[in-house]
Design a protein around this motif. Structure first.
Motif, PDB file in Angstrom:
ATOM      1  N   MET A   1       0.833  -1.179   0.000  1.00  8.68           N
ATOM      2  CA  MET A   1       0.000   0.000   0.000  1.00  8.68           C
ATOM      3  C   MET A   1       0.885   1.253   0.000  1.00  8.68           C
ATOM      4  N   ALA A   2       0.609   2.164  -0.899  1.00  8.91           N
ATOM      5  CA  ALA A   2       1.387   3.395  -1.016  1.00  8.91           C
ATOM      6  C   ALA A   2       1.019   4.357   0.106  1.00  8.91           C
ATOM      7  N   LEU A   3       2.030   5.027   0.617  1.00  6.61           N
ATOM      8  CA  LEU A   3       1.798   6.034   1.637  1.00  6.61           C
ATOM      9  C   LEU A   3       1.284   7.303   0.977  1.00  6.61           C
ATOM     10  N   THR A   4       0.433   8.017   1.670  1.00  2.00           N
ATOM     11  CA  THR A   4      -0.101   9.266   1.135  1.00  2.00           C
ATOM     12  C   THR A   4       0.454  10.442   1.930  1.00  2.00           C
ATOM     13  N   ALA A   5       0.341  11.595   1.351  1.00  2.00           N
ATOM     14  CA  ALA A   5       0.799  12.818   2.002  1.00  2.00           C
ATOM     15  C   ALA A   5      -0.105  13.143   3.191  1.00  2.00           C
ATOM     16  N   THR A   6       0.470  13.803   4.187  1.00  2.00           N
ATOM     17  CA  THR A   6      -0.279  14.287   5.334  1.00  2.00           C
ATOM     18  C   THR A   6      -0.575  15.762   5.102  1.00  2.00           C
ATOM     19  N   LEU A   7      -1.844  16.131   5.175  1.00  2.00           N
ATOM     20  CA  LEU A   7      -2.230  17.524   4.956  1.00  2.00           C
ATOM     21  C   LEU A   7      -2.207  18.313   6.254  1.00  2.00           C
ATOM     22  N   TYR A   8      -1.688  19.520   6.160  1.00  2.00           N
ATOM     23  CA  TYR A   8      -1.664  20.462   7.269  1.00  2.00           C
ATOM     24  C   TYR A   8      -2.473  21.686   6.860  1.00  2.00           C
ATOM     25  N   ALA A   9      -3.171  22.276   7.807  1.00  2.00           N
ATOM     26  CA  ALA A   9      -3.908  23.514   7.569  1.00  2.00           C
ATOM     27  C   ALA A   9      -3.153  24.641   8.266  1.00  2.00           C
ATOM     28  N   ALA A  10      -2.854  25.688   7.529  1.00  2.00           N
ATOM     29  CA  ALA A  10      -2.083  26.808   8.080  1.00  2.00           C
ATOM     30  C   ALA A  10      -2.898  28.096   8.004  1.00  2.00           C
ATOM     31  N   GLN A  11      -3.056  28.723   9.138  1.00  2.00           N
ATOM     32  CA  GLN A  11      -3.648  30.051   9.227  1.00  2.00           C
ATOM     33  C   GLN A  11      -2.492  31.012   9.516  1.00  2.00           C
ATOM     34  N   LEU A  12      -2.207  31.888   8.571  1.00  2.00           N
ATOM     35  CA  LEU A  12      -1.043  32.764   8.670  1.00  2.00           C
ATOM     36  C   LEU A  12      -1.466  34.226   8.681  1.00  2.00           C
ATOM     37  N   GLN A  13      -0.994  34.953   9.668  1.00  2.69           N
ATOM     38  CA  GLN A  13      -1.171  36.396   9.711  1.00  2.69           C
ATOM     39  C   GLN A  13       0.197  37.006   9.422  1.00  2.69           C
ATOM     40  N   VAL A  14       0.348  37.520   8.218  1.00  2.00           N
ATOM     41  CA  VAL A  14       1.648  38.016   7.769  1.00  2.00           C
ATOM     42  C   VAL A  14       1.676  39.539   7.869  1.00  2.00           C
ATOM     43  N   ALA A  15       2.676  40.021   8.598  1.00  2.00           N
ATOM     44  CA  ALA A  15       2.936  41.454   8.688  1.00  2.00           C
ATOM     45  C   ALA A  15       4.376  41.669   8.233  1.00  2.00           C
ATOM     46  N   ASP A  16       4.531  41.919   6.946  1.00  2.00           N
ATOM     47  CA  ASP A  16       5.861  42.076   6.354  1.00  2.00           C
ATOM     48  C   ASP A  16       6.180  43.562   6.282  1.00  2.00           C
ATOM     49  N   GLN A  17       6.919  44.023   7.258  1.00  2.00           N
ATOM     50  CA  GLN A  17       7.271  45.439   7.330  1.00  2.00           C
ATOM     51  C   GLN A  17       8.302  45.820   6.273  1.00  2.00           C
ATOM     52  N   ASP A  18       9.083  44.855   5.821  1.00  2.00           N
ATOM     53  CA  ASP A  18      10.082  45.138   4.789  1.00  2.00           C
ATOM     54  C   ASP A  18       9.428  45.464   3.449  1.00  2.00           C
ATOM     55  N   ARG A  19       8.287  44.806   3.145  1.00  2.67           N
ATOM     56  CA  ARG A  19       7.594  45.016   1.866  1.00  2.67           C
ATOM     57  C   ARG A  19       6.291  45.796   2.033  1.00  2.67           C
ATOM     58  N   GLN A  20       5.943  46.161   3.253  1.00  5.80           N
ATOM     59  CA  GLN A  20       4.668  46.830   3.540  1.00  5.80           C
ATOM     60  C   GLN A  20       3.486  45.970   3.071  1.00  5.80           C
ATOM     61  N   HIS A  21       3.542  44.695   3.416  1.00  8.57           N
ATOM     62  CA  HIS A  21       2.500  43.739   3.024  1.00  8.57           C
ATOM     63  C   HIS A  21       1.889  43.152   4.293  1.00  8.57           C
ATOM     64  N   TYR A  22       0.576  43.338   4.444  1.00  5.53           N
ATOM     65  CA  TYR A  22      -0.131  42.877   5.640  1.00  5.53           C
ATOM     66  C   TYR A  22      -1.375  42.130   5.189  1.00  5.53           C
ATOM     67  N   GLN A  23      -1.415  40.832   5.467  1.00  2.56           N
ATOM     68  CA  GLN A  23      -2.516  40.018   4.954  1.00  2.56           C
ATOM     69  C   GLN A  23      -2.637  38.725   5.764  1.00  2.56           C
ATOM     70  N   ASN A  24      -3.856  38.208   5.844  1.00  2.00           N
ATOM     71  CA  ASN A  24      -4.104  36.901   6.442  1.00  2.00           C
ATOM     72  C   ASN A  24      -4.282  35.883   5.320  1.00  2.00           C
ATOM     73  N   TYR A  25      -3.756  34.686   5.534  1.00  6.16           N
ATOM     74  CA  TYR A  25      -3.831  33.626   4.544  1.00  6.16           C
ATOM     75  C   TYR A  25      -4.265  32.331   5.203  1.00  6.16           C
ATOM     76  N   SER A  26      -5.035  31.559   4.466  1.00  7.34           N
ATOM     77  CA  SER A  26      -5.437  30.219   4.875  1.00  7.34           C
ATOM     78  C   SER A  26      -4.913  29.261   3.817  1.00  7.34           C
ATOM     79  N   LEU A  27      -3.978  28.384   4.203  1.00  7.80           N
ATOM     80  CA  LEU A  27      -3.312  27.498   3.246  1.00  7.80           C
ATOM     81  C   LEU A  27      -3.463  26.043   3.655  1.00  7.80           C
ATOM     82  N   LYS A  28      -3.403  25.183   2.667  1.00  2.00           N
ATOM     83  CA  LYS A  28      -3.240  23.743   2.886  1.00  2.00           C
ATOM     84  C   LYS A  28      -1.850  23.414   2.368  1.00  2.00           C
ATOM     85  N   ILE A  29      -1.112  22.657   3.156  1.00  2.00           N
ATOM     86  CA  ILE A  29       0.235  22.255   2.745  1.00  2.00           C
ATOM     87  C   ILE A  29       0.381  20.767   3.029  1.00  2.00           C
ATOM     88  N   ALA A  30       0.941  20.067   2.063  1.00  2.90           N
ATOM     89  CA  ALA A  30       1.100  18.618   2.185  1.00  2.90           C
ATOM     90  C   ALA A  30       2.527  18.273   2.597  1.00  2.90           C
TER      91      ALA A  30
END
Length: 179
Positions: free
Chosen positions: A1-30
């Protein structure tokens, strides 16, 4: 049986002062069965450094023809190709020909040895930037990771400050240059 990827859910609040970018992101990462958690953490960190609405994860280690992370123009061409780890010269050369901008994100224990071997070749490509973070920082964050990731990330003066619950991680980012 082949192994499958494990999914992670990421809630990210990014405050990038170097680029003046402020945003919330909801991602799935395997997490691929052959991938270590440190690699997944490195992918999340470099994603945060370049965060925007068009940035997406590629197929990762299961595909040699795609970037780990990339951003495409609306017409399909690659605007930004991001690789994580220690790619060889040929892969970086291919990426530099296919994309307007390339970022290599080194995070491994052996990154100094890898850079000494590949610095001249990789530095010869005008559109390539090579960044590095300490291996120990990535390991420490990976030891704290859960399937539900909630990070507040502040980026200031090329340092990521990652807050996860009551824990704060400081991850300095260095641009690698060829002497």
């Amino acid at each position: 049986m082949a192994l499958t990827a494990t999914l992670y859910a990421a809630q990210l609040q990014v405050a990038d002062q170097d680029r003046q970018h402020y945003q919330n992101y909801s991602l799935k990462i395997a997490l691929h069965p052959s991938e270590q958690p440190e690699r997944m953490v490195a992918r999340l960190l470099v994603w945060c450094l370049n965060a925007n609405e068009k940035l997406t994860f590629g197929k990762g280690i299961s595909s040699r023809d795609e970037a780990e992370i990339w951003q495409r123009y609306d017409h399909g061409d690659i605007e930004h190709w991001i690789d994580v780890g220690e790619p060889d010269d040929a892969r970086v050369k291919k990426a530099s020909r296919q994309s307007e901008k390339v970022t290599v994100f080194a995070y491994t224990r052996s990154q100094d040895t890898w850079w000494k071997k590949h610095a001249a070749a990789i530095s010869s490509f005008a559109n390539v930037t090579t960044l590095s973070v300490p291996w120990e920082s990535v390991v420490t964050i990976a030891n704290d990771i859960t399937r539900q990731i909630h990070w507040q990330i502040t980026i200031s003066e090329s340092t990521l400050y990652v807050s996860s619950g009551d824990t704060m991680f400081e991850v300095p980012v260095t641009e690698l240059k060829h002497n």
